[in-house]
Design a protein around this motif. Sequence first.
Motif, PDB file in Angstrom:
ATOM      1  N   ALA A 186       0.769  -1.208  -0.111  1.00  0.00           N
ATOM      2  CA  ALA A 186       0.148  -0.063   0.102  1.00  0.00           C
ATOM      3  C   ALA A 186       1.019   1.282   0.009  1.00  0.00           C
ATOM      4  N   CYS A 187       2.063   1.202   0.720  1.00  0.00           N
ATOM      5  CA  CYS A 187       2.930   2.410   0.883  1.00  0.00           C
ATOM      6  C   CYS A 187       3.440   2.574  -0.550  1.00  0.00           C
ATOM      7  N   ARG A 188       3.599   1.449  -1.282  1.00  0.00           N
ATOM      8  CA  ARG A 188       4.437   1.688  -2.644  1.00  0.00           C
ATOM      9  C   ARG A 188       3.267   2.309  -3.420  1.00  0.00           C
ATOM     10  N   ASP A 189       2.089   1.719  -3.523  1.00  0.00           N
ATOM     11  CA  ASP A 189       0.947   2.099  -4.291  1.00  0.00           C
ATOM     12  C   ASP A 189       0.618   3.481  -4.079  1.00  0.00           C
ATOM     13  N   LEU A 190       0.779   4.253  -2.912  1.00  0.00           N
ATOM     14  CA  LEU A 190       0.641   5.423  -2.696  1.00  0.00           C
ATOM     15  C   LEU A 190       1.725   6.536  -3.166  1.00  0.00           C
ATOM     16  N   GLY A 191       2.668   5.647  -3.547  1.00  0.00           N
ATOM     17  CA  GLY A 191       3.915   6.494  -4.071  1.00  0.00           C
ATOM     18  C   GLY A 191       4.709   6.949  -2.795  1.00  0.00           C
ATOM     19  N   LEU A 192       4.670   6.417  -1.869  1.00  0.00           N
ATOM     20  CA  LEU A 192       5.609   6.931  -0.914  1.00  0.00           C
ATOM     21  C   LEU A 192       7.203   6.730  -0.928  1.00  0.00           C
ATOM     22  N   ILE A 285      -9.900  -1.717  -7.135  1.00  0.00           N
ATOM     23  CA  ILE A 285      -9.658  -0.775  -6.195  1.00  0.00           C
ATOM     24  C   ILE A 285     -11.080  -0.490  -5.649  1.00  0.00           C
ATOM     25  N   ARG A 286     -10.905  -0.536  -4.232  1.00  0.00           N
ATOM     26  CA  ARG A 286     -12.265  -0.316  -3.560  1.00  0.00           C
ATOM     27  C   ARG A 286     -11.897   0.782  -2.002  1.00  0.00           C
ATOM     28  N   ILE A 312     -13.160   9.009  -2.647  1.00  0.00           N
ATOM     29  CA  ILE A 312     -13.284   9.176  -3.914  1.00  0.00           C
ATOM     30  C   ILE A 312     -11.783   9.645  -4.384  1.00  0.00           C
ATOM     31  N   ARG A 313     -11.256  10.687  -3.770  1.00  0.00           N
ATOM     32  CA  ARG A 313     -10.032  11.059  -4.218  1.00  0.00           C
ATOM     33  C   ARG A 313      -8.754   9.932  -4.330  1.00  0.00           C
ATOM     34  N   LEU A 314      -8.917   9.271  -3.139  1.00  0.00           N
ATOM     35  CA  LEU A 314      -8.015   8.101  -2.911  1.00  0.00           C
ATOM     36  C   LEU A 314      -8.109   7.291  -4.071  1.00  0.00           C
ATOM     37  N   ALA A 315      -9.375   6.968  -4.436  1.00  0.00           N
ATOM     38  CA  ALA A 315      -9.796   6.027  -5.755  1.00  0.00           C
ATOM     39  C   ALA A 315      -9.323   6.416  -6.882  1.00  0.00           C
ATOM     40  N   ALA A 321      -2.081   5.539 -10.299  1.00  0.00           N
ATOM     41  CA  ALA A 321      -0.952   5.060  -9.995  1.00  0.00           C
ATOM     42  C   ALA A 321      -0.952   3.636 -10.789  1.00  0.00           C
ATOM     43  N   ARG A 322      -2.079   3.090 -11.173  1.00  0.00           N
ATOM     44  CA  ARG A 322      -1.966   1.709 -11.749  1.00  0.00           C
ATOM     45  C   ARG A 322      -1.831   1.915 -13.357  1.00  0.00           C
TER      46      ARG A 322
END
Length: 323
Positions: A186-192, A285-286, A312-315, A321-322
């Motif tokens: 998740a940290c990677r998906d968020l671009g951290l 994504i959910r 909504i913004r996180l989605a 990112a994908r």
Amino acid sequence: MTQAIGISLGDITGIGPEVTLKALAAELPRDDARYVLFGEPTILRHWNERLQLALPLGKARLQLASKSERDLTLNLHPGAAPAARAAVAWLRAGAERCRQGELAALVTAPVNKAAIVRSGQPFVGQTELLSQLAQTQRTAMMLLGTDERGRWLRVALATVHISIKSVPEKLTTERIKLAIELATQACRDLGLSRARVAVCGLNPHAGEGGEFGTEEITTISPLVQVMQQNGFDVVGPLSGDTVFHYALQGDYDAVVAMYHDQGLAPLKAVAFESGINWTLGLPFIRTSPDHGTAYNIAGQGTANPSSMIAAIRLAKQLIRARR
């Protein structure tokens, strides 16, 4: 954004329709995203007029996926069976469209677990149902949000909707390992820039060397050591009464909590209005707002849409990112 985002309306006797439309009113001017709404059209049009939002319901950017049902009316009592059954049906429909690759993500408005069960349907939670529909058991809940200073707290749960007395039995090495793996991803998906994960102990003071329990010695600590050897940036077990403070200070990018309230209590203390629930491990994504149906204020027009806006913004962020 080529594919639309699905939004299931949740329990229409709660605040789901209201916060959904308020959030869409805030989001439509920001970009060109399209949405498919899974919900009762009559209810949506009622709230659109009452809140004077003038949203283009049924048009290209706000498609309606459901037809009007005679038993779904504005005067249903909170938690009414028709509303509970419809909420599950819309959730299933949205998930299926995601599984078929027809939607980019699914955002789910709140449902009421007790009302769904009373309506005659077995139900534990939306996370569990979506995992079942996706035919995967490798999922975990992550709750995330910021405090008033914009500092993030991200919490993944090793166990979810179970009783406290059953936590030690359900808290297996496999469940904790999965939560660490998914929190890291998740940290990677968020671009951290980093994916440093802190793991809570189960017992007070992380067991105090075995004085208050032994799960830290027999299960958590050996697993953390193995995962460190396998390249994970993970530490623990750390005492649950201090680890969230240090995570908020920026020492850790995510925290793995051992049970529901251990993780959600600190998250809601810092991000009650804007917290997000993100299901990790699903093939789609959910996200969802981190609040319930709020029957006590439903129908008053006073519900705060901040958490739905954040969901909504996180989605959208995860969709980008994908690509």
